[in-house]
Design a protein around this motif. Structure first.
Motif, PDB file in Angstrom:
ATOM      1  N   GLY A 294      18.530  48.389 143.556  1.00  0.00           N
ATOM      2  CA  GLY A 294      19.840  49.226 144.226  1.00  0.00           C
ATOM      3  C   GLY A 294      20.094  49.991 143.129  1.00  0.00           C
ATOM      4  O   GLY A 294      20.236  50.910 142.253  1.00  0.00           O
ATOM      5  N   THR A 295      22.034  49.607 143.368  1.00  0.00           N
ATOM      6  CA  THR A 295      22.651  50.748 142.109  1.00  0.00           C
ATOM      7  C   THR A 295      22.954  49.253 141.022  1.00  0.00           C
ATOM      8  O   THR A 295      23.847  50.155 140.625  1.00  0.00           O
ATOM      9  CB  THR A 295      23.923  50.538 143.231  1.00  0.00           C
ATOM     10  N   VAL A 296      22.396  49.019 140.924  1.00  0.00           N
ATOM     11  CA  VAL A 296      21.963  47.798 139.525  1.00  0.00           C
ATOM     12  C   VAL A 296      20.887  47.850 138.932  1.00  0.00           C
ATOM     13  O   VAL A 296      19.742  47.970 138.997  1.00  0.00           O
ATOM     14  CB  VAL A 296      22.607  46.114 139.576  1.00  0.00           C
ATOM     15  N   ARG A 297      21.319  48.898 137.506  1.00  0.00           N
ATOM     16  CA  ARG A 297      20.336  49.427 136.409  1.00  0.00           C
ATOM     17  C   ARG A 297      20.245  48.150 135.820  1.00  0.00           C
ATOM     18  O   ARG A 297      19.963  47.251 135.504  1.00  0.00           O
ATOM     19  CB  ARG A 297      21.092  50.111 135.115  1.00  0.00           C
ATOM     20  N   ASP A 298      18.636  48.432 135.108  1.00  0.00           N
ATOM     21  CA  ASP A 298      18.045  47.629 134.215  1.00  0.00           C
ATOM     22  C   ASP A 298      18.954  47.317 133.233  1.00  0.00           C
ATOM     23  O   ASP A 298      20.021  48.317 132.330  1.00  0.00           O
ATOM     24  CB  ASP A 298      16.364  47.480 133.712  1.00  0.00           C
ATOM     25  N   ARG A 311      17.517  40.361 149.460  1.00  0.00           N
ATOM     26  CA  ARG A 311      16.960  41.294 150.560  1.00  0.00           C
ATOM     27  C   ARG A 311      17.253  42.728 149.740  1.00  0.00           C
ATOM     28  O   ARG A 311      15.572  43.391 149.943  1.00  0.00           O
ATOM     29  CB  ARG A 311      18.736  41.254 151.052  1.00  0.00           C
ATOM     30  N   CYS A 312      17.696  42.798 148.619  1.00  0.00           N
ATOM     31  CA  CYS A 312      17.525  43.902 147.593  1.00  0.00           C
ATOM     32  C   CYS A 312      16.495  44.367 147.168  1.00  0.00           C
ATOM     33  O   CYS A 312      14.769  45.310 147.181  1.00  0.00           O
ATOM     34  CB  CYS A 312      18.254  44.564 146.618  1.00  0.00           C
ATOM     35  N   TRP A 313      15.574  43.603 146.308  1.00  0.00           N
ATOM     36  CA  TRP A 313      14.500  43.187 145.740  1.00  0.00           C
ATOM     37  C   TRP A 313      12.977  42.971 147.142  1.00  0.00           C
ATOM     38  O   TRP A 313      12.361  43.776 146.796  1.00  0.00           O
ATOM     39  CB  TRP A 313      14.146  42.314 145.134  1.00  0.00           C
ATOM     40  N   ILE A 314      13.151  42.221 147.928  1.00  0.00           N
ATOM     41  CA  ILE A 314      12.577  43.071 148.904  1.00  0.00           C
ATOM     42  C   ILE A 314      12.196  44.230 149.146  1.00  0.00           C
ATOM     43  O   ILE A 314      11.098  44.559 150.080  1.00  0.00           O
ATOM     44  CB  ILE A 314      12.830  41.679 150.013  1.00  0.00           C
ATOM     45  N   ALA A 325      20.120  52.182 149.286  1.00  0.00           N
ATOM     46  CA  ALA A 325      19.978  51.894 150.445  1.00  0.00           C
ATOM     47  C   ALA A 325      18.965  49.808 150.822  1.00  0.00           C
ATOM     48  O   ALA A 325      18.923  49.610 151.504  1.00  0.00           O
ATOM     49  CB  ALA A 325      19.211  52.758 151.372  1.00  0.00           C
ATOM     50  N   ALA A 326      18.351  49.734 149.636  1.00  0.00           N
ATOM     51  CA  ALA A 326      18.045  48.599 149.153  1.00  0.00           C
ATOM     52  C   ALA A 326      18.782  47.749 149.460  1.00  0.00           C
ATOM     53  O   ALA A 326      18.379  47.236 149.642  1.00  0.00           O
ATOM     54  CB  ALA A 326      17.333  48.956 148.407  1.00  0.00           C
ATOM     55  N   GLU A 327      19.814  47.771 149.157  1.00  0.00           N
ATOM     56  CA  GLU A 327      21.069  46.743 149.496  1.00  0.00           C
ATOM     57  C   GLU A 327      21.830  46.604 151.052  1.00  0.00           C
ATOM     58  O   GLU A 327      21.920  45.658 151.079  1.00  0.00           O
ATOM     59  CB  GLU A 327      21.951  46.881 148.913  1.00  0.00           C
ATOM     60  N   LYS A 328      21.311  47.856 151.885  1.00  0.00           N
ATOM     61  CA  LYS A 328      21.012  47.153 152.818  1.00  0.00           C
ATOM     62  C   LYS A 328      19.970  46.865 154.187  1.00  0.00           C
ATOM     63  O   LYS A 328      19.412  46.827 153.662  1.00  0.00           O
ATOM     64  CB  LYS A 328      21.388  48.899 153.413  1.00  0.00           C
TER      65      LYS A 328
END
Length: 438
Positions: A294-298, A311-314, A325-328
């Motif tokens: 999501g908004t979290v960088r490596d 949820r985000c990783w799925i 959007a991946a966090e939603k």
């Protein structure tokens, strides 16, 4: 992984669930037309022992409805998705614990960079870093935890208890809905090893734990800890049947991904269908930094496959959703049909499932509040298949302290509309209690 195949997913595949997370309506498996003839070739669940009430039958109806036999079957090449937590969902006990115990017993944890324990986790407290430095002093490539019980005890306490052996908090400053630093710390302590080597360690721990009799304890430092793991026959059967019916089955674990990959093979889930905590690598070796979503960088190390992080990783790895959007919560056509879990760590991806959500009862407050309220009729509660917990004497504190806020404070468990779920009584349980693990 397989997200390109999801782009063309037909909304019709998930039309049954289009009304959202909290709408009370007929469950997916009940929507099949009565006239629909079930072909003999449709795959059947074969293990009946251990399933509570109508749970097996409802799972079978869902498989028939969404698999290649049913009226909701996938079209256009897109498969229905099933997502499973791993520890205490597909197996009894914890593969992260099993691997950490093996690493300590075999002296495979490397000395921190520059001898500074704060390099292993951005959330490690000063008292914990000092306690670890005192207990594990000196140079050397790896720590002498095989025979140095003080060092082994301190690492074990920080990992297992989230506190030093003196009782000081080991981690702070993290988002409690995205991160569990104790879980992340295992992945971070694989620093300096290659993924292949980490898998080798996990395989050795797996062999020991499967061979050990149920109830076995092992000694790490001066402590006795759990020394056995078992696959659940019921979940192995469920995964096999889902795959035969045409589902794409994924494991989404809060254990390090290489470790989950080793264990996933035992139920037919390959590396491409396994999502866990991922290390940033340099020159082919793990660093103590973690990959983001999501908004979290490596390297920011602030989100792992934990509660909202799952949820985000799925969304990212299975459905190809990127950025914020991946966090939603995604539209129904971009969500899993089925999910299974056992803990509050699984609550977000379980709620996202559009047809059925299987919960193994380990007395986890938020999860059981939502599962027992069963606002949309899609939750299935089942006792653990091995050493199930007995009845919880007091109601779950849904209306007061069942929810963990991002800052760690406790509050009421709320529905999507903001209303509070009332306290729930424990009604699906076994005849005995069992120890807790993630």
């Amino acid at each position: 992984m397989n997200f390109k195949r999801r782009a063309a997913a037909a909304t019709a595949v998930l039309a049954v669930a289009g009304a959202g997370l909290v709408t009370v309506q007929a469950t997916a498996e009940a929507t099949q037309p009565a006239s629909h003839a079930r072909p003999e070739s449709c795959p059947d669940l074969t293990v009946s022992k251990g399933w509570y009430g109508a749970n097996k039958a409802r799972l079978q109806r869902m498989i028939d409805a969404y698999g290649h036999c049913g009226p909701q079957r996938h079209k256009g090449g897109a498969k229905p998705v099933a997502t499973f937590d791993w520890d205490n969902t597909v197996i009894k006990n914890d593969i992260g614990d099993a691997t950490m115990f093996w690493l300590l017993r075999n002296g495979k944890i490397r000395t921190p960079e520059r001898g500074d324990w704060r390099t292993t986790s951005r959330y490690l407290t000063a008292p914990a870093a000092k306690a670890l430095a005192r207990a594990c002093p000196g140079p050397g490539t790896t720590l002498p935890t095989r025979h140095d019980t003080a060092c082994a005890d301190e690492i074990l306490s920080v990992y297992s208890e989230g506190a030093t052996t003196a009782g000081k908090a080991a981690f702070d400053g993290f988002d409690h809905r995205r991160m569990e630093p104790q879980y992340a710390w295992l992945a971070q302590l694989t620093r300096g090893w290659s993924t292949r080597q980490v898998k080798h360690f996990a395989a050795a721990a797996r062999k020991e734990n499967l061979a050990a009799p149920i109830g076995t304890e092992q000694r790490v430092g001066t402590k006795k800890v759990t020394g056995w793991v078992r696959y659940y026959d019921q979940q192995r059967d469920l995964i096999r049947t889902l795959k035969k019916a045409g589902f794409d089955v994924y494991v989404v674990s809060a254990s390090p991904e290489p470790i989950a990959e080793v264990w996933g093979k035992g139920v037919g889930v390959d590396a491409q269908h396994t999502i866990g905590i991922r290390n940033v690598t340099e020159h082919g070796r793990h660093t103590a930094r973690l990959k983001g979503c999501g908004t979290v960088r490596d390297g920011d190390d602030s989100m792992i496959t934990y509660i909202d992080g799952k949820r985000c990783w799925i969304n990212k790895e299975i459905f190809g959703v990127r950025g914020a959007a991946a966090e939603k919560v995604q539209p129904a056509a971009k969500r899993q049909v089925f999910a299974a879990g056992d803990s509050d760590t699984d609550i977000s991806f379980l709620r996202d499932a559009t047809a059925l959500r299987l919960v193994l009862n380990r007395n986890k407050n938020e999860l059981m509040c939502r599962a027992y309220e069963n606002g949309d009729g899609r939750w299935l509660v089942n006792p653990m298949f091995i050493e199930p917990k007995g009845k919880k004497a007091d109601p779950y504190p849904c209306a007061t302290t069942g929810y963990t806020e991002r800052d760690g404070r406790e509050g009421p468990v709320r529905r999507a509309d903001g209303s509070v779920i009332p306290d729930q009584r424990d009604t699906v349980y076994g005849a005995s209690t069992a120890s807790s693990a993630r």
